[in-house]
Write an enzyme that holds these catalytic residues in place. Structure first.
Site, PDB file in Angstrom:
ATOM      1  N   PRO A 194       0.786  -1.226   0.000  1.00 58.90           N
ATOM      2  CA  PRO A 194       0.000   0.000   0.000  1.00 58.90           C
ATOM      3  C   PRO A 194       0.822   1.283   0.000  1.00 58.90           C
ATOM      4  O   PRO A 194       1.845   1.373   0.673  1.00 58.90           O
ATOM      5  CB  PRO A 194      -0.832  -0.102   1.286  1.00 58.90           C
ATOM      6  CG  PRO A 194      -0.175  -1.144   2.108  1.00 58.90           C
ATOM      7  CD  PRO A 194       0.478  -2.089   1.152  1.00 58.90           C
ATOM      8  N   ASN A 195       0.333   2.221  -0.766  1.00 61.06           N
ATOM      9  CA  ASN A 195       0.871   3.592  -0.858  1.00 61.06           C
ATOM     10  C   ASN A 195       2.168   3.708  -1.650  1.00 61.06           C
ATOM     11  O   ASN A 195       2.654   4.813  -1.854  1.00 61.06           O
ATOM     12  CB  ASN A 195       1.035   4.228   0.540  1.00 61.06           C
ATOM     13  CG  ASN A 195      -0.283   4.291   1.285  1.00 61.06           C
ATOM     14  OD1 ASN A 195      -1.249   4.833   0.756  1.00 61.06           O
ATOM     15  ND2 ASN A 195      -0.339   3.714   2.472  1.00 61.06           N
ATOM     16  N   ARG A 200       4.352  10.976  -1.879  1.00 62.72           N
ATOM     17  CA  ARG A 200       4.270  10.733  -0.438  1.00 62.72           C
ATOM     18  C   ARG A 200       5.626  10.963   0.227  1.00 62.72           C
ATOM     19  O   ARG A 200       6.650  10.441  -0.212  1.00 62.72           O
ATOM     20  CB  ARG A 200       3.760   9.317  -0.141  1.00 62.72           C
ATOM     21  CG  ARG A 200       4.774   8.227  -0.382  1.00 62.72           C
ATOM     22  CD  ARG A 200       4.255   6.833  -0.092  1.00 62.72           C
ATOM     23  NE  ARG A 200       4.087   6.531   1.307  1.00 62.72           N
ATOM     24  CZ  ARG A 200       4.314   5.318   1.836  1.00 62.72           C
ATOM     25  NH1 ARG A 200       4.735   4.319   1.079  1.00 62.72           N
ATOM     26  NH2 ARG A 200       4.117   5.108   3.102  1.00 62.72           N
ATOM     27  N   TYR A 207      11.023   8.850   1.300  1.00 60.98           N
ATOM     28  CA  TYR A 207      10.978   7.861   0.217  1.00 60.98           C
ATOM     29  C   TYR A 207      11.570   8.351  -1.102  1.00 60.98           C
ATOM     30  O   TYR A 207      11.623   7.591  -2.061  1.00 60.98           O
ATOM     31  CB  TYR A 207       9.524   7.411   0.007  1.00 60.98           C
ATOM     32  CG  TYR A 207       8.917   6.777   1.236  1.00 60.98           C
ATOM     33  CD1 TYR A 207       9.435   5.595   1.755  1.00 60.98           C
ATOM     34  CD2 TYR A 207       7.841   7.369   1.899  1.00 60.98           C
ATOM     35  CE1 TYR A 207       8.901   5.008   2.893  1.00 60.98           C
ATOM     36  CE2 TYR A 207       7.292   6.779   3.045  1.00 60.98           C
ATOM     37  CZ  TYR A 207       7.824   5.610   3.531  1.00 60.98           C
ATOM     38  OH  TYR A 207       7.291   5.034   4.657  1.00 60.98           O
ATOM     39  N   ASN A 243       8.046  -5.696  -1.046  1.00 57.86           N
ATOM     40  CA  ASN A 243       7.978  -4.578  -0.106  1.00 57.86           C
ATOM     41  C   ASN A 243       6.519  -4.515   0.351  1.00 57.86           C
ATOM     42  O   ASN A 243       5.685  -3.922  -0.326  1.00 57.86           O
ATOM     43  CB  ASN A 243       8.394  -3.265  -0.774  1.00 57.86           C
ATOM     44  CG  ASN A 243       8.382  -2.114   0.221  1.00 57.86           C
ATOM     45  OD1 ASN A 243       7.865  -2.239   1.335  1.00 57.86           O
ATOM     46  ND2 ASN A 243       8.958  -0.988  -0.175  1.00 57.86           N
ATOM     47  N   ALA A 298       3.211  -0.889   4.697  1.00 57.94           N
ATOM     48  CA  ALA A 298       2.672  -0.895   6.067  1.00 57.94           C
ATOM     49  C   ALA A 298       2.264  -2.295   6.530  1.00 57.94           C
ATOM     50  O   ALA A 298       2.299  -2.595   7.734  1.00 57.94           O
ATOM     51  CB  ALA A 298       1.491   0.064   6.170  1.00 57.94           C
ATOM     52  N   GLU A 354      12.969  -9.401   1.178  1.00 57.47           N
ATOM     53  CA  GLU A 354      12.218  -8.240   1.657  1.00 57.47           C
ATOM     54  C   GLU A 354      13.007  -6.965   1.356  1.00 57.47           C
ATOM     55  O   GLU A 354      14.228  -6.951   1.507  1.00 57.47           O
ATOM     56  CB  GLU A 354      12.037  -8.383   3.175  1.00 57.47           C
ATOM     57  CG  GLU A 354      11.312  -7.245   3.846  1.00 57.47           C
ATOM     58  CD  GLU A 354      11.285  -7.408   5.380  1.00 57.47           C
ATOM     59  OE1 GLU A 354      12.144  -8.138   5.939  1.00 57.47           O
ATOM     60  OE2 GLU A 354      10.416  -6.780   6.002  1.00 57.47           O
ATOM     61  N   HIS A 390      12.824  -2.560   1.818  1.00 54.85           N
ATOM     62  CA  HIS A 390      12.197  -1.303   2.255  1.00 54.85           C
ATOM     63  C   HIS A 390      13.038  -0.147   1.750  1.00 54.85           C
ATOM     64  O   HIS A 390      14.273  -0.182   1.850  1.00 54.85           O
ATOM     65  CB  HIS A 390      12.088  -1.244   3.782  1.00 54.85           C
ATOM     66  CG  HIS A 390      11.236  -2.335   4.311  1.00 54.85           C
ATOM     67  ND1 HIS A 390       9.874  -2.328   4.194  1.00 54.85           N
ATOM     68  CD2 HIS A 390      11.564  -3.514   4.901  1.00 54.85           C
ATOM     69  CE1 HIS A 390       9.394  -3.443   4.698  1.00 54.85           C
ATOM     70  NE2 HIS A 390      10.405  -4.188   5.136  1.00 54.85           N
ATOM     71  N   ARG A 424      13.293   4.005  12.522  1.00 54.71           N
ATOM     72  CA  ARG A 424      12.009   4.722  12.574  1.00 54.71           C
ATOM     73  C   ARG A 424      11.198   4.320  13.823  1.00 54.71           C
ATOM     74  O   ARG A 424      11.762   3.860  14.790  1.00 54.71           O
ATOM     75  CB  ARG A 424      11.254   4.484  11.257  1.00 54.71           C
ATOM     76  CG  ARG A 424      12.031   5.095  10.060  1.00 54.71           C
ATOM     77  CD  ARG A 424      11.301   4.935   8.756  1.00 54.71           C
ATOM     78  NE  ARG A 424      10.014   5.639   8.783  1.00 54.71           N
ATOM     79  CZ  ARG A 424       9.074   5.512   7.846  1.00 54.71           C
ATOM     80  NH1 ARG A 424       9.299   4.698   6.810  1.00 54.71           N
ATOM     81  NH2 ARG A 424       7.953   6.176   7.933  1.00 54.71           N
TER      82      ARG A 424
END
Ligand code: DQA
Length: 145
Positions: free
Chosen positions: A9-10, A17, A22, A73, A76, A97, A99, A106
């Site tokens: 998502p996103n 964003r 990012y 990825n 969220a 994975e 990111h 974070r």
């Protein structure tokens, strides 16, 4: 070699964003980087993005018997989705994975990765370059199998 790249998502909002986190490159630039990397490496790739957890689970299940590896990825859903973890475990396809941001630096709620528990390796904090690293790592891993 045939791989699936999944973005959660996103990530379709890249470039818009939180560019401080990012970057300014958009989703089309990410798709281009993945396609170029795979073309250079002689890898067939399908790239999928969804804002819906169940759609990601469906895509992972569809990969069973068809894809050699997955780069994911989960965005969220990384930090919430046992369903995506279970889907990765169910198909037993080697997964890496990725990111874009360094999630280790974070918020506390980002410190758990469920999907990561089913992955052979995690790349984070490298921006879009992390996708290239993830693809190269997965290729090397699959060739050694
Ligand atoms: C992300 C990190 C996640 O915590 C976040 O929810 C995202 C993107 C990353 O690529 O850095 O949407 O997966």
């Amino acid at each position: 070699m045939n791989i699936l790249v999944i973005n959660g998502p996103n990530l379709n909002m890249l470039g818009i964003r939180e560019p401080d986190l990012y970057g300014k490159a958009d989703y089309a630039a990410l798709v281009q980087l993945v396609e170029e990397t795979c073309a250079q490496e002689g890898i067939e790739v399908e790239i999928f993005q969804s804002n819906h957890e169940g759609a990601i689970v469906d895509k992972i299940q569809e990969a069973y018997g068809k894809k050699d590896g997955i780069v994911i990825n989960p965005a969220a859903y990384t930090h919430t989705s046992v369903a995506i973890l279970d889907a990765l475990k169910a198909v037993s396809i080697p997964a890496v994975e990725i990111h874009i941001s360094d999630v280790s630096q974070r918020e506390d709620f980002r410190q758990i990765s469920y999907a990561g528990k089913a992955c052979i390796k995690t790349f984070m904090g490298l921006g879009l370059e992390g996708y290239r690293q993830a693809i190269l790592y997965l290729k090397d891993y699959l060739e050694k199998q």
